[in-house]
Write a protein that holds these residues in place. Structure first.
Motif, PDB file in Angstrom:
ATOM      1  N   HIS A  65      -0.381  52.164  10.098  1.00 44.25           N
ATOM      2  CA  HIS A  65      -0.286  53.365  10.922  1.00 44.25           C
ATOM      3  C   HIS A  65      -1.305  54.427  10.527  1.00 44.25           C
ATOM      4  O   HIS A  65      -1.834  54.420   9.421  1.00 44.25           O
ATOM      5  N   GLY A  66      -1.540  55.315  11.466  1.00 49.25           N
ATOM      6  CA  GLY A  66      -2.491  56.391  11.229  1.00 49.25           C
ATOM      7  C   GLY A  66      -1.925  57.516  10.391  1.00 49.25           C
ATOM      8  O   GLY A  66      -2.661  58.216   9.715  1.00 49.25           O
ATOM      9  N   HIS A  82      -7.957  59.932  11.258  1.00 49.97           N
ATOM     10  CA  HIS A  82      -8.959  59.213  12.067  1.00 49.97           C
ATOM     11  C   HIS A  82      -9.379  57.911  11.382  1.00 49.97           C
ATOM     12  O   HIS A  82      -9.481  56.856  12.034  1.00 49.97           O
ATOM     13  N   HIS A  85      -6.652  55.345  11.631  1.00 49.02           N
ATOM     14  CA  HIS A  85      -6.640  54.735  12.962  1.00 49.02           C
ATOM     15  C   HIS A  85      -7.724  53.671  13.101  1.00 49.02           C
ATOM     16  O   HIS A  85      -7.499  52.607  13.698  1.00 49.02           O
ATOM     17  N   ARG A  88      -6.481  50.672  11.325  1.00 47.94           N
ATOM     18  CA  ARG A  88      -5.347  50.123  12.059  1.00 47.94           C
ATOM     19  C   ARG A  88      -5.810  49.306  13.256  1.00 47.94           C
ATOM     20  O   ARG A  88      -5.346  48.167  13.472  1.00 47.94           O
ATOM     21  N   ARG A  89      -6.723  49.840  14.018  1.00 48.18           N
ATOM     22  CA  ARG A  89      -7.207  49.145  15.205  1.00 48.18           C
ATOM     23  C   ARG A  89      -8.010  47.917  14.830  1.00 48.18           C
ATOM     24  O   ARG A  89      -7.946  46.882  15.515  1.00 48.18           O
ATOM     25  N   TYR A 127      -2.875  62.934  17.981  1.00 48.16           N
ATOM     26  CA  TYR A 127      -2.816  61.637  17.306  1.00 48.16           C
ATOM     27  C   TYR A 127      -3.464  60.558  18.168  1.00 48.16           C
ATOM     28  O   TYR A 127      -4.242  59.733  17.682  1.00 48.16           O
ATOM     29  N   SER A 128      -3.160  60.576  19.468  1.00 47.32           N
ATOM     30  CA  SER A 128      -3.761  59.604  20.380  1.00 47.32           C
ATOM     31  C   SER A 128      -5.267  59.796  20.478  1.00 47.32           C
ATOM     32  O   SER A 128      -6.036  58.830  20.537  1.00 47.32           O
ATOM     33  N   SER A 131      -7.173  58.269  17.694  1.00 49.46           N
ATOM     34  CA  SER A 131      -7.280  56.813  17.774  1.00 49.46           C
ATOM     35  C   SER A 131      -8.187  56.380  18.916  1.00 49.46           C
ATOM     36  O   SER A 131      -8.305  55.189  19.190  1.00 49.46           O
ATOM     37  N   ASP A 166       1.671  52.972  17.138  1.00 54.81           N
ATOM     38  CA  ASP A 166       1.146  52.484  15.871  1.00 54.81           C
ATOM     39  C   ASP A 166       1.256  50.969  15.860  1.00 54.81           C
ATOM     40  O   ASP A 166       1.492  50.343  16.914  1.00 54.81           O
ATOM     41  N   THR A 370      -2.453  50.443   5.216  1.00 58.34           N
ATOM     42  CA  THR A 370      -3.339  50.465   6.380  1.00 58.34           C
ATOM     43  C   THR A 370      -4.807  50.318   5.993  1.00 58.34           C
ATOM     44  O   THR A 370      -5.580  49.655   6.691  1.00 58.34           O
TER      45      THR A 370
END
Length: 506
Positions: A65-66, A82, A85, A88-89, A127-128, A131, A166, A370
């Motif tokens: 998770h971020g 950041h 994220h 995570r991605r 938060y979005s 990401s 997440d 993460t």
């Protein structure tokens, strides 16, 4: 290749090989360092006194998770979120899509709670944005819509919920798969072998002395990395008996409950202005936690207590109905390794600290699941500095073994092995990816291995045999807790444990 052969070969290589680096500690930080160093062309050995991911690294909240809650710390946290994220991605999109999967989260807003709809709405939007809106836009749902996502959501006083995205994982499987990646890159890995001393040339640490049931031997290396987590200072005092404490420990406990309804999202439940509690659908069950309290006992003795159970049920119960002890299938606890310093552990920074001792041993502690890949590369840079070595080769982009869409893997398995039940196919696809074909192939040799370990779970006996042959499993809990999901589902009956023990000894 049986486990005894796998262990014998690794032990032989350790006894007679020449190594640039020896990593002590088989948690995710040690595994990540070993993987990065081996990929960079170094000759690397990893030794672990227990099992890989046997302590802290298998006692997480199972999240990649971020860090939504970090945004409450102010603008200074934005770059960290950041970066989280980004990692995570990368894990969910490319490196391990079979093991790391997206999951929507709701943050319920209750009358009198610590956060308002407006504040949480702004938080999930930011938060979005951090990401890259890769999972969609964070938003605020009405109380009615939130209950459609989480049917057990407590309705009294509910004002709505903020939604964000997440990822979740099975931490043990990610660690074992990363260990396999390190081995495929040329590293030598061995678990259930203890470090009983450090080798020195003058004042410099140049290796380790090891002991297992077969005896003692030493391994020489140019650099030694201490990645032992809660035991970090024990190793530092082997290097320098006068070394001051460098870390403090925080205990986090979790409960795994039998699930009574289907959730389409997880819950992030605010406890106060900093702490949150999670309620997450995981492995067909509901994962609740976590606690955060200072711990100064024996790291090997950490456990979830009755008080922890009460706290977790009480905190989760502010947002979830129907929680009670009768639904508990499993409990576990682990220790966060935090930098030494003042203040309570819930406010301490979750950062990685890398230091070098008086004998040149590199110690690495802390950090987040993460960012394990980035941490491994950072430790490698420090190792290269000690070796006077420049490495400019790429470390990004290499996927973990089995990397593939679980839907694609499941489709292939269904087509090739139509006798496998659907839940077993999904389980194999989401825990092994393309390497699930290795597991199923064992069942073609012996059809009995395609039977379920327990009638109420999706794990099959071929996974046990696969763990024994190729995943360094030599003890019952290695298999049932960390290579499969039998223990976390509460299905490790005496009969199951006896049969696994017999298979490991065969």
């Amino acid at each position: 290749m049986t486990d005894s052969t796998q262990r014998a070969r690794a032990r032989e290589e350790l006894q007679h090989g020449k190594f640039d680096v020896v990593v002590i500690g088989g948690g995710i930080l040690g595994i990540a360092t070993t993987w990065a160093a081996a990929r960079s062309g170094l000759r690397v050995a990893l030794v672990e006194s227990g099992d890989f991911a046997g302590a802290t690294s298998s006692a997480s909240s199972k999240l990649v998770h971020g860090g939504l809650r970090y945004l409450a710390m102010g603008p200074s946290a934005v770059p960290m979120v950041h970066e989280n994220h980004k990692e995570r991605r990368a894990l969910g999109d490319h490196l391990a899509p079979h093991l790391v999967r997206p999951l929507p989260f709701l943050v319920p807003v209750y009358k009198g709670g610590p956060h308002s709809r407006f504040v949480l709405g702004a938080g999930v939007t930011l938060y979005s944005a951090l990401s890259g809106f890769g999972d969609g836009m964070g938003k605020v749902l009405s109380a009615r819509r939130a209950a459609e996502w989480v049917p057990d959501l407590r309705a009294g006083g509910l004002r709505g919920a903020a939604m964000y995205y997440d990822h979740q994982m099975n931490d043990s499987r990610v660690a074992i798969t990363a260990a396999r990646a390190a081995a495929e890159a040329g590293a030598v890995l061995l678990n259930h072998i203890s470090v009983v001393g450090l080798r020195k040339t003058g004042a410099k640490v140049t290796g380790v002395d090891l002991r297992d049931p077969l005896g003692e031997f030493g391994v020489d290396a140019k650099v030694v990395v201490n990645a032992t987590g809660p035991w970090l200072d024990v190793l530092r005092r082997m290097e320098d008996p006068a070394a001051d404490p460098s870390i403090r420990l925080s205990k986090g406990s979790h409960l795994v409950l039998r699930q009574t309804s289907q959730w389409k999202a997880a819950l992030t439940i605010p406890v106060d202005d900093v702490r949150v509690s999670f309620a997450i659908p995981w492995e067909g069950h509901l994962l609740l936690g976590t606690t955060d309290e200072a711990y100064d006992g024996d790291p090997a003795a950490v456990a979830c207590t009755d008080a922890d159970v009460d706290q977790i049920l009480d905190e989760a119960g502010t947002a979830v109905t129907g929680l009670d002890r009768s639904r508990i299938a499993y409990t576990f606890a682990g220790l966060r390794v935090l930098p030494g310093g003042p203040g309570d552990t819930s406010h301490a920074k979750r950062e990685t600290v890398i230091t070098a001792g008086s004998g040149g041993m590199i110690s690495v502690a802390g950090g987040k699941w993460t960012t394990f890949r980035k941490i491994g590369a950072t430790v490698l840079a420090r190792v290269n500095s000690e070796l006077g070595r420049t490495f400019d080769g790429p470390l990004d982009g290499v996927a973990l073994p089995g990397s593939a869409s679980p839907e694609t893997v499941g489709s292939v398995l269904n087509h090739a092995f139509d006798a496998l039940p659907d839940d077993v196919v999904r389980h194999l696809a989401t825990h092994y990816g393309t390497t699930s074909h290795e597991v199923v192939a064992l069942g073609l040799e012996n059809p009995a291995l395609l039977e379920r370990v327990h009638p109420d779970g999706p794990d099959i006996w071929a996974q046990v045999e696969h763990a024994r042959r190729t995943e360094w499993a030599s003890e019952v809990d290695d298999v049932l807790r960390r290579r499969t999901t039998v223990v976390v589902r509460g299905l490790d009956s005496p009969e199951v444990r006896t049969r696994v023990s017999e298979l490991l000894a065969s």
